[in-house]
Design a protein around this motif. Sequence first.
Motif, PDB file in Angstrom:
ATOM      1  N   ILE A 183      40.707 -30.853  42.054  1.00 57.82           N
ATOM      2  CA  ILE A 183      40.844 -30.101  40.945  1.00 57.82           C
ATOM      3  C   ILE A 183      40.720 -30.790  39.644  1.00 57.82           C
ATOM      4  CG2 ILE A 183      43.522 -30.433  40.437  1.00 57.82           C
ATOM      5  CD1 ILE A 183      43.619 -27.596  40.043  1.00 57.82           C
ATOM      6  N   ARG A 184      40.210 -30.316  38.594  1.00 56.19           N
ATOM      7  CA  ARG A 184      39.641 -30.966  37.324  1.00 56.19           C
ATOM      8  C   ARG A 184      39.915 -29.803  36.193  1.00 56.19           C
ATOM      9  NH1 ARG A 184      39.907 -34.057  40.315  1.00 56.19           N
ATOM     10  NH2 ARG A 184      38.278 -35.963  40.933  1.00 56.19           N
ATOM     11  N   ALA A 185      40.724 -30.421  35.333  1.00 59.19           N
ATOM     12  CA  ALA A 185      40.835 -29.410  34.091  1.00 59.19           C
ATOM     13  C   ALA A 185      39.858 -29.461  32.943  1.00 59.19           C
ATOM     14  CB  ALA A 185      42.319 -30.158  33.328  1.00 59.19           C
ATOM     15  N   GLY A 186      39.748 -28.421  32.526  1.00 59.51           N
ATOM     16  CA  GLY A 186      38.360 -28.144  31.799  1.00 59.51           C
ATOM     17  C   GLY A 186      38.981 -28.554  30.268  1.00 59.51           C
ATOM     18  N   PRO A 187      38.097 -28.559  29.463  1.00 57.89           N
ATOM     19  CA  PRO A 187      38.385 -28.746  28.020  1.00 57.89           C
ATOM     20  C   PRO A 187      38.959 -27.711  27.241  1.00 57.89           C
ATOM     21  CG  PRO A 187      35.849 -28.525  28.282  1.00 57.89           C
ATOM     22  CD  PRO A 187      36.440 -28.618  29.486  1.00 57.89           C
ATOM     23  N   ASP A 188      38.829 -26.436  27.646  1.00 63.50           N
ATOM     24  CA  ASP A 188      39.532 -25.449  27.201  1.00 63.50           C
ATOM     25  C   ASP A 188      40.673 -24.813  27.640  1.00 63.50           C
ATOM     26  OD1 ASP A 188      38.284 -24.493  29.157  1.00 63.50           O
ATOM     27  OD2 ASP A 188      37.021 -22.897  28.090  1.00 63.50           O
ATOM     28  N   GLY A 189      41.184 -25.632  28.674  1.00 66.56           N
ATOM     29  CA  GLY A 189      42.408 -25.124  29.132  1.00 66.56           C
ATOM     30  C   GLY A 189      42.051 -24.637  30.577  1.00 66.56           C
ATOM     31  N   GLY A 190      40.824 -24.264  31.118  1.00 67.06           N
ATOM     32  CA  GLY A 190      40.672 -23.682  32.434  1.00 67.06           C
ATOM     33  C   GLY A 190      40.640 -24.852  33.329  1.00 67.06           C
ATOM     34  N   CYS A 191      40.157 -24.596  34.577  1.00 64.80           N
ATOM     35  CA  CYS A 191      40.141 -25.642  35.682  1.00 64.80           C
ATOM     36  C   CYS A 191      39.049 -25.269  36.557  1.00 64.80           C
ATOM     37  CB  CYS A 191      41.512 -26.057  36.401  1.00 64.80           C
ATOM     38  SG  CYS A 191      41.855 -24.637  37.500  1.00 64.80           S
ATOM     39  N   CYS A 192      38.775 -26.176  37.425  1.00 67.94           N
ATOM     40  CA  CYS A 192      37.766 -25.838  38.702  1.00 67.94           C
ATOM     41  C   CYS A 192      38.496 -26.479  39.865  1.00 67.94           C
ATOM     42  CB  CYS A 192      36.313 -26.458  38.451  1.00 67.94           C
ATOM     43  SG  CYS A 192      36.086 -27.938  37.881  1.00 67.94           S
ATOM     44  N   VAL A 193      38.380 -25.960  40.874  1.00 71.89           N
ATOM     45  CA  VAL A 193      38.864 -26.024  42.251  1.00 71.89           C
ATOM     46  C   VAL A 193      37.835 -26.407  43.263  1.00 71.89           C
ATOM     47  CG1 VAL A 193      40.969 -25.934  43.870  1.00 71.89           C
ATOM     48  CG2 VAL A 193      41.164 -25.197  41.639  1.00 71.89           C
ATOM     49  N   ALA A 194      37.951 -27.465  43.911  1.00 73.41           N
ATOM     50  CA  ALA A 194      36.920 -27.618  45.041  1.00 73.41           C
ATOM     51  C   ALA A 194      37.687 -27.522  46.517  1.00 73.41           C
ATOM     52  CB  ALA A 194      36.350 -28.808  45.164  1.00 73.41           C
ATOM     53  N   HIS A 195      36.750 -26.572  47.391  1.00 78.82           N
ATOM     54  CA  HIS A 195      37.185 -26.159  48.761  1.00 78.82           C
ATOM     55  C   HIS A 195      35.732 -26.450  49.621  1.00 78.82           C
ATOM     56  CE1 HIS A 195      40.493 -24.087  46.358  1.00 78.82           C
ATOM     57  NE2 HIS A 195      41.024 -24.138  47.840  1.00 78.82           N
ATOM     58  N   GLY A 196      36.087 -27.510  50.258  1.00 78.86           N
ATOM     59  CA  GLY A 196      34.694 -27.759  51.027  1.00 78.86           C
ATOM     60  C   GLY A 196      33.440 -27.610  50.345  1.00 78.86           C
ATOM     61  N   SER A 197      32.540 -26.696  50.466  1.00 77.29           N
ATOM     62  CA  SER A 197      31.302 -26.844  50.022  1.00 77.29           C
ATOM     63  C   SER A 197      31.197 -25.947  48.531  1.00 77.29           C
ATOM     64  CB  SER A 197      30.148 -26.287  50.922  1.00 77.29           C
ATOM     65  OG  SER A 197      30.296 -25.116  51.178  1.00 77.29           O
ATOM     66  N   MET A 198      32.278 -25.233  48.417  1.00 77.48           N
ATOM     67  CA  MET A 198      32.621 -24.225  47.136  1.00 77.48           C
ATOM     68  C   MET A 198      33.286 -24.886  46.024  1.00 77.48           C
ATOM     69  SD  MET A 198      30.892 -21.492  48.340  1.00 77.48           S
ATOM     70  CE  MET A 198      31.748 -20.255  47.299  1.00 77.48           C
ATOM     71  N   VAL A 199      33.187 -24.265  44.683  1.00 80.87           N
ATOM     72  CA  VAL A 199      33.942 -24.888  43.762  1.00 80.87           C
ATOM     73  C   VAL A 199      34.430 -23.526  43.117  1.00 80.87           C
ATOM     74  CG1 VAL A 199      34.061 -26.038  41.317  1.00 80.87           C
ATOM     75  CG2 VAL A 199      32.870 -27.112  43.337  1.00 80.87           C
ATOM     76  N   HIS A 200      35.579 -23.292  42.931  1.00 78.09           N
ATOM     77  CA  HIS A 200      36.270 -22.107  42.075  1.00 78.09           C
ATOM     78  C   HIS A 200      36.389 -22.281  40.689  1.00 78.09           C
ATOM     79  CE1 HIS A 200      36.351 -19.523  46.068  1.00 78.09           C
ATOM     80  NE2 HIS A 200      36.379 -20.554  46.349  1.00 78.09           N
ATOM     81  N   VAL A 201      35.862 -21.774  39.763  1.00 78.72           N
ATOM     82  CA  VAL A 201      36.205 -21.816  38.403  1.00 78.72           C
ATOM     83  C   VAL A 201      36.987 -20.836  37.568  1.00 78.72           C
ATOM     84  CG1 VAL A 201      35.008 -22.156  36.130  1.00 78.72           C
ATOM     85  CG2 VAL A 201      33.849 -22.901  38.225  1.00 78.72           C
ATOM     86  N   PHE A 202      38.084 -21.448  37.003  1.00 79.94           N
ATOM     87  CA  PHE A 202      39.102 -20.601  36.261  1.00 79.94           C
ATOM     88  C   PHE A 202      39.100 -20.912  34.760  1.00 79.94           C
ATOM     89  CE2 PHE A 202      40.415 -21.349  40.615  1.00 79.94           C
ATOM     90  CZ  PHE A 202      40.964 -19.971  40.962  1.00 79.94           C
ATOM     91  N   ASP A 203      38.943 -19.773  33.899  1.00 80.79           N
ATOM     92  CA  ASP A 203      38.943 -19.894  32.615  1.00 80.79           C
ATOM     93  C   ASP A 203      40.290 -20.174  32.117  1.00 80.79           C
ATOM     94  OD1 ASP A 203      40.142 -17.403  32.446  1.00 80.79           O
ATOM     95  OD2 ASP A 203      38.341 -16.490  31.822  1.00 80.79           O
ATOM     96  N   TRP A 204      40.584 -20.017  30.765  1.00 79.61           N
ATOM     97  CA  TRP A 204      41.731 -20.485  30.193  1.00 79.61           C
ATOM     98  C   TRP A 204      42.738 -19.453  30.469  1.00 79.61           C
ATOM     99  CZ3 TRP A 204      44.683 -18.170  25.997  1.00 79.61           C
ATOM    100  CH2 TRP A 204      45.740 -18.834  25.423  1.00 79.61           C
ATOM    101  N   MET A 205      42.338 -18.049  30.723  1.00 74.26           N
ATOM    102  CA  MET A 205      43.307 -17.050  31.256  1.00 74.26           C
ATOM    103  C   MET A 205      43.458 -16.972  32.618  1.00 74.26           C
ATOM    104  SD  MET A 205      41.440 -14.246  28.759  1.00 74.26           S
ATOM    105  CE  MET A 205      39.871 -14.401  28.971  1.00 74.26           C
ATOM    106  N   LEU A 206      42.716 -18.036  33.348  1.00 73.95           N
ATOM    107  CA  LEU A 206      43.125 -18.118  34.603  1.00 73.95           C
ATOM    108  C   LEU A 206      42.437 -17.131  35.431  1.00 73.95           C
ATOM    109  CD1 LEU A 206      46.730 -19.628  34.756  1.00 73.95           C
ATOM    110  CD2 LEU A 206      44.445 -20.592  34.875  1.00 73.95           C
ATOM    111  N   GLU A 207      41.292 -16.564  34.761  1.00 73.11           N
ATOM    112  CA  GLU A 207      40.605 -15.582  35.503  1.00 73.11           C
ATOM    113  C   GLU A 207      39.270 -16.313  36.265  1.00 73.11           C
ATOM    114  OE1 GLU A 207      39.210 -12.452  32.898  1.00 73.11           O
ATOM    115  OE2 GLU A 207      41.086 -11.189  33.005  1.00 73.11           O
ATOM    116  N   GLU A 208      39.136 -15.844  37.553  1.00 74.06           N
ATOM    117  CA  GLU A 208      38.133 -16.676  38.087  1.00 74.06           C
ATOM    118  C   GLU A 208      36.630 -16.118  38.067  1.00 74.06           C
ATOM    119  OE1 GLU A 208      36.690 -18.047  42.756  1.00 74.06           O
ATOM    120  OE2 GLU A 208      38.764 -16.836  42.212  1.00 74.06           O
ATOM    121  N   HIS A 209      35.662 -17.154  37.526  1.00 70.22           N
ATOM    122  CA  HIS A 209      34.354 -16.780  37.271  1.00 70.22           C
ATOM    123  C   HIS A 209      33.641 -16.811  38.879  1.00 70.22           C
ATOM    124  CE1 HIS A 209      34.349 -17.925  33.133  1.00 70.22           C
ATOM    125  NE2 HIS A 209      35.463 -17.305  33.319  1.00 70.22           N
TER     126      HIS A 209
END
Length: 441
Positions: A126-152
């Motif tokens: 898991i890696r925190a983003g500069p604007d308060g969001g984050c991204c999470v790695a699962h296997g070959s996928m990366v799930h990205v969340f913005d500051w509102m924790l809505e998934e892109h």
Amino acid sequence: MGIQNDIVKFNVGGRIFQTTATTLANAGRDSFFGSLFDDNWDLRPQQHQEFFIDRNPDCFAVLLDLLRTGDLCIPPNVPERLLYKEAMFYGLINHVRTAKLGPFDGNRLKLSKSVTGRAPGDGTAIRAGPDGGCCVAHGSMVHVFDWMLEEHPPLNLDYQRVNDIGWVNAENVLISACERLGRGDGGMGLFSSYTGDLRYKFNVFHDNQIKSYTAGALSFSPDCKIFASCKGRSNEYGIGVWDQVTGKQIDFFYESPGWSLGEADKLQWLNGTNCLLVATLFPRKDNCYISLLDFRQKTMVWSWSDIGAPLTVGEKRVRDAIAMEECNSVCVVNEYEDLGFIDLRINGGSVRWSSRSRLMKGKMPDEPCYPKLALHNGQLFSSMNDCISVFCGPDWVLTSRLRRSYGGSICDFSIGGDRLFALHSEDNVFDIWETPPTSVI
């Protein structure tokens, strides 16, 4: 600034609001309201007496009060997600974040929310983003969340496994991945954090030929360089360097015989010395290797390894490492959350261990997660099983622990955007810890 007692009238979704130019100026030049002023912060002349904005009036009322007072008061009839979206429209999302979150302090963090992942299997990073969001790695996928924790839209390299993730900025995410046998792919890709589109693939050149490779740990320097540990099929073992703007490879530090760079677990750029910390740790290798690389001279200016250490101190295996430039030391941690310190002024010196968690010995879970370290605002963070410890002061005294009652062991955590994100291994869930704003009396 001109006379700022001018009354400004808005019609927002049919509701009339009145405020002053002084209040609107608090929004800043880059906001929606900043466009109403000229270069001298005087209101631009208008033919009409009021501005019409086809947006939500309830959210506008909250944001206008935020500009007036600096306080964020959200009434029950205003959904937070809707307010955040309206704040983004007006260019006030940073104002909202500042009012909602206090200055980051590990000793005052409170659990704000837990998010359950949608991907099968355990998360790996898991890696925190500069604007308060984050991204999470699962296997070959990366799930990205913005500051509102809505998934892109997710990021997918279609490779065997994601090894590391790094935020280039709020709009771009860098992913390192394993080479897939028989396909000749792997390496690194730059993705849009909003759309998930692949923008650029980073190549490794060896003997003037493009080589397939596995990319591992990532790091960035302030002068727009990307560093990655690289493991190729022939002689491409070492640390690659790319220009963040052009995406072109600009350097490669080949590992020397008897040392390990290409399979590094961690890279850390040190601004003070302009060197790169490279750490290859147990159990990836039977021995641990930590070094500082100076790319200007292409030299290894400092190194440490546990080769030759007595077998009776196997419990002292280094699981993570982080450089602390102000202390001239590298902090390491073992599986019992004992902290150790290695003097950066002495090449190949010994580890000065400080036993802090001996009660943990003999109580390891069936599938323990290796501890991780982070340094932020002069505070040291160390994960262990299902909690994160915070150490402060010149002697790094344990001052607080962050723990919740479910989710299993913490396999990774990251700090950024005034938040701490903790990824649990068992329930595919991550926590968001925030510092509440200081009460104004």
